[in-house]
Scaffold this active site. Structure first.
Site, PDB file in Angstrom:
ATOM      1  N   GLY A 160      71.790   5.220   7.190  1.00 38.98           N
ATOM      2  CA  GLY A 160      71.822   6.667   6.980  1.00 38.98           C
ATOM      3  C   GLY A 160      70.424   7.221   6.757  1.00 38.98           C
ATOM      4  O   GLY A 160      69.657   7.416   7.696  1.00 38.98           O
ATOM      5  N   GLY A 161      70.077   7.432   5.484  1.00 42.33           N
ATOM      6  CA  GLY A 161      68.822   8.094   5.133  1.00 42.33           C
ATOM      7  C   GLY A 161      67.590   7.530   5.824  1.00 42.33           C
ATOM      8  O   GLY A 161      66.726   8.291   6.288  1.00 42.33           O
ATOM      9  N   GLY A 210      73.939   5.828   0.127  1.00 45.50           N
ATOM     10  CA  GLY A 210      73.070   6.871  -0.420  1.00 45.50           C
ATOM     11  C   GLY A 210      72.728   6.700  -1.891  1.00 45.50           C
ATOM     12  O   GLY A 210      72.246   7.634  -2.523  1.00 45.50           O
ATOM     13  N   SER A 213      72.473   1.948   1.974  1.00 46.84           N
ATOM     14  CA  SER A 213      71.138   1.792   1.390  1.00 46.84           C
ATOM     15  C   SER A 213      70.281   0.721   2.073  1.00 46.84           C
ATOM     16  O   SER A 213      69.506   0.026   1.415  1.00 46.84           O
ATOM     17  CB  SER A 213      71.238   1.538  -0.114  1.00 46.84           C
ATOM     18  OG  SER A 213      71.829   2.658  -0.762  1.00 46.84           O
ATOM     19  N   GLU A 220      82.864   9.025   4.469  1.00 43.91           N
ATOM     20  CA  GLU A 220      82.718  10.452   4.124  1.00 43.91           C
ATOM     21  C   GLU A 220      83.787  11.284   4.818  1.00 43.91           C
ATOM     22  O   GLU A 220      84.245  12.292   4.284  1.00 43.91           O
ATOM     23  CB  GLU A 220      81.293  10.927   4.484  1.00 43.91           C
ATOM     24  CG  GLU A 220      80.289  10.363   3.488  1.00 43.91           C
ATOM     25  CD  GLU A 220      78.872  10.192   4.015  1.00 43.91           C
ATOM     26  OE1 GLU A 220      78.550  10.718   5.097  1.00 43.91           O
ATOM     27  OE2 GLU A 220      78.088   9.500   3.334  1.00 43.91           O
ATOM     28  N   HIS A 251      84.243   6.933   9.168  1.00 45.54           N
ATOM     29  CA  HIS A 251      83.223   6.852   8.109  1.00 45.54           C
ATOM     30  C   HIS A 251      83.867   7.253   6.781  1.00 45.54           C
ATOM     31  O   HIS A 251      84.706   8.153   6.733  1.00 45.54           O
ATOM     32  CB  HIS A 251      82.050   7.778   8.438  1.00 45.54           C
ATOM     33  CG  HIS A 251      80.864   7.537   7.570  1.00 45.54           C
ATOM     34  ND1 HIS A 251      80.804   7.973   6.266  1.00 45.54           N
ATOM     35  CD2 HIS A 251      79.711   6.860   7.794  1.00 45.54           C
ATOM     36  CE1 HIS A 251      79.655   7.584   5.734  1.00 45.54           C
ATOM     37  NE2 HIS A 251      78.971   6.906   6.649  1.00 45.54           N
ATOM     38  N   GLU A 278      80.756  -0.769   5.159  1.00 41.80           N
ATOM     39  CA  GLU A 278      79.944   0.100   4.306  1.00 41.80           C
ATOM     40  C   GLU A 278      80.632   0.264   2.958  1.00 41.80           C
ATOM     41  O   GLU A 278      81.543   1.099   2.824  1.00 41.80           O
ATOM     42  CB  GLU A 278      79.784   1.488   4.946  1.00 41.80           C
ATOM     43  CG  GLU A 278      79.026   1.494   6.250  1.00 41.80           C
ATOM     44  CD  GLU A 278      78.381   2.855   6.514  1.00 41.80           C
ATOM     45  OE1 GLU A 278      77.157   2.879   6.690  1.00 41.80           O
ATOM     46  OE2 GLU A 278      79.073   3.880   6.518  1.00 41.80           O
ATOM     47  N   ASN A 283      72.702   6.885  11.515  1.00 42.27           N
ATOM     48  CA  ASN A 283      73.657   7.982  11.331  1.00 42.27           C
ATOM     49  C   ASN A 283      72.919   9.104  10.595  1.00 42.27           C
ATOM     50  O   ASN A 283      72.644   8.989   9.408  1.00 42.27           O
ATOM     51  CB  ASN A 283      74.856   7.478  10.511  1.00 42.27           C
ATOM     52  CG  ASN A 283      75.836   8.582  10.162  1.00 42.27           C
ATOM     53  OD1 ASN A 283      75.733   9.700  10.662  1.00 42.27           O
ATOM     54  ND2 ASN A 283      76.789   8.266   9.299  1.00 42.27           N
ATOM     55  N   TRP A 284      72.626  10.163  11.336  1.00 43.58           N
ATOM     56  CA  TRP A 284      71.857  11.268  10.727  1.00 43.58           C
ATOM     57  C   TRP A 284      72.732  12.149   9.834  1.00 43.58           C
ATOM     58  O   TRP A 284      72.220  13.023   9.135  1.00 43.58           O
ATOM     59  CB  TRP A 284      71.210  12.122  11.823  1.00 43.58           C
ATOM     60  CG  TRP A 284      70.004  11.494  12.473  1.00 43.58           C
ATOM     61  CD1 TRP A 284      69.537  10.221  12.288  1.00 43.58           C
ATOM     62  CD2 TRP A 284      69.105  12.120  13.405  1.00 43.58           C
ATOM     63  NE1 TRP A 284      68.409  10.009  13.042  1.00 43.58           N
ATOM     64  CE2 TRP A 284      68.118  11.158  13.750  1.00 43.58           C
ATOM     65  CE3 TRP A 284      69.034  13.380  13.988  1.00 43.58           C
ATOM     66  CZ2 TRP A 284      67.083  11.441  14.638  1.00 43.58           C
ATOM     67  CZ3 TRP A 284      68.005  13.659  14.885  1.00 43.58           C
ATOM     68  CH2 TRP A 284      67.042  12.704  15.195  1.00 43.58           C
ATOM     69  N   LYS A 285      74.047  11.952   9.888  1.00 47.38           N
ATOM     70  CA  LYS A 285      74.970  12.802   9.102  1.00 47.38           C
ATOM     71  C   LYS A 285      74.668  14.276   9.403  1.00 47.38           C
ATOM     72  O   LYS A 285      74.287  14.597  10.523  1.00 47.38           O
ATOM     73  CB  LYS A 285      74.891  12.441   7.616  1.00 47.38           C
ATOM     74  CG  LYS A 285      75.099  10.925   7.406  1.00 47.38           C
ATOM     75  CD  LYS A 285      75.288  10.502   5.989  1.00 47.38           C
ATOM     76  CE  LYS A 285      75.496   8.993   5.936  1.00 47.38           C
ATOM     77  NZ  LYS A 285      75.773   8.502   4.579  1.00 47.38           N
TER      78      LYS A 285
HETATM   79  P1  13P Z   1      72.537   5.314   3.554  1.00 44.76           P
HETATM   80  O1  13P Z   1      71.772   4.356   4.454  1.00 44.76           O
HETATM   81  O2  13P Z   1      71.818   6.620   3.382  1.00 44.76           O
HETATM   82  O3  13P Z   1      72.973   4.665   2.302  1.00 44.76           O
HETATM   83  O4  13P Z   1      73.871   5.724   4.365  1.00 44.76           O
HETATM   84  C1  13P Z   1      74.690   4.715   4.862  1.00 44.76           C
HETATM   85  C2  13P Z   1      75.715   5.339   5.730  1.00 44.76           C
HETATM   86  O5  13P Z   1      76.653   5.960   5.251  1.00 44.76           O
HETATM   87  C3  13P Z   1      75.540   5.218   7.180  1.00 44.76           C
HETATM   88  O6  13P Z   1      76.691   5.598   7.865  1.00 44.76           O
END
Ligand code: 13P
Length: 249
Positions: A230-231, A169, A209, A95, A93, A163, A9-11
């Protein structure tokens, strides 16, 4: 058999130059790769779908609208996402639940649109740190799961991503026992609601993470079928070892 899945997920990160990370990832895939889904920002969906053509990677969006079409300025429908060549869409998600006040019933409505457009949904659930501190994790998970999933969920159209919000993050990862407890609980709830045949083939991803150095340990847990990353999905050099770890399981 459930399939294994690594989702990136590149957000809200990346422009057309980030497509080079997809080009770089393709030759780093293991010989027998698991299914990989990359979810870039919406303006990159079309180009990303072209970039992965003929590989083990497919493309997903990060959200879709709960209506099929209409006067919703700035929103994107599931059919538009499918039209780019994407195969998946993330819904619910944390967020979006937080910043856009998306409720479980919104998530369910989005999933219904996604399914009717032929997309698979990656439905996200997870507790906050306050929920966990108050020992409410499993109640929160149960409520989100029953509220966000509609009766039409199957192994062919649904992936569930656990999650924990506090792990996203932050570099904080739940203990393996905590991950196993929640994933076993989700599987048991799915069996109660949908029966063994359907529940057994819905993949359960862990997200929060996930990094090259912790992925394999997490993937070895029963009822963990992959990760929502994510990251560490932004760079081919980080995402590739996570994919390879999943391929080894
Ligand atoms: P991180 O891997 O950056 O913690 O993000 C997780 C996430 O929210 C993937 O959707």
């Amino acid at each position: 058999m459930r399939h294994k899945l690594a989702v990136g997920n590149w957000k809200m990160n990346g422009s057309t130059s980030a497509l080079s990370e997809i080009d770089a990832l393709i030759p780093l895939l293991p010989d027998t790769p698991p299914h990989v889904v990359i979810c870039p920002p919406a303006p990159l969906l079309f180009r990303a779908s072209e970039a992965v053509h003929g590989t083990a990677i497919t493309i997903g969006a990060q959200d879709c609208h709960m209506q099929a079409s209409g006067a919703y300025t700035g929103d994107i429908s599931a059919a538009m996402i499918a039209d780019t060549g994407a195969t998946h869409v993330i819904v619910g998600h944390s967020e979006r639940r937080a910043a856009h006040e998306e409720s479980n019933s919104d998530v369910r409505a989005k999933a219904a649109q996604a399914w009717s457009a032929g997309l698979k949904t990656i439905i996200c659930i997870g507790e906050s740190d306050e929920d966990r501190a108050a020992d409410n994790t499993l109640d929160i998970i149960a409520g989100q799961l029953s509220g966000s999933l509609s009766d039409g969920a199957t192994g062919a159209n649904t992936v569930i991503a656990y999650e924990p919000i506090w792990a996203i993050g932050t570099g904080k990862v739940p203990s393996l026992d905590q991950i196993i407890e929640v994933h076993d609980f989700i599987r048991a709830r799915l069996i109660d609601r949908f029966g063994d045949a359907i529940a057994d083939v819905i993949p359960l991803l862990y997200g929060g993470s996930v990094k090259p150095d912790n992925a394999e340990t997490i993937f070895r847990a029963k009822n963990v079928d992959g990760a929502l990353v994510g990251g560490a999905s932004l760079k081919a050099s980080d995402f590739a070892p996570i994919i390879s770890a999943l391929a080894r399981i």
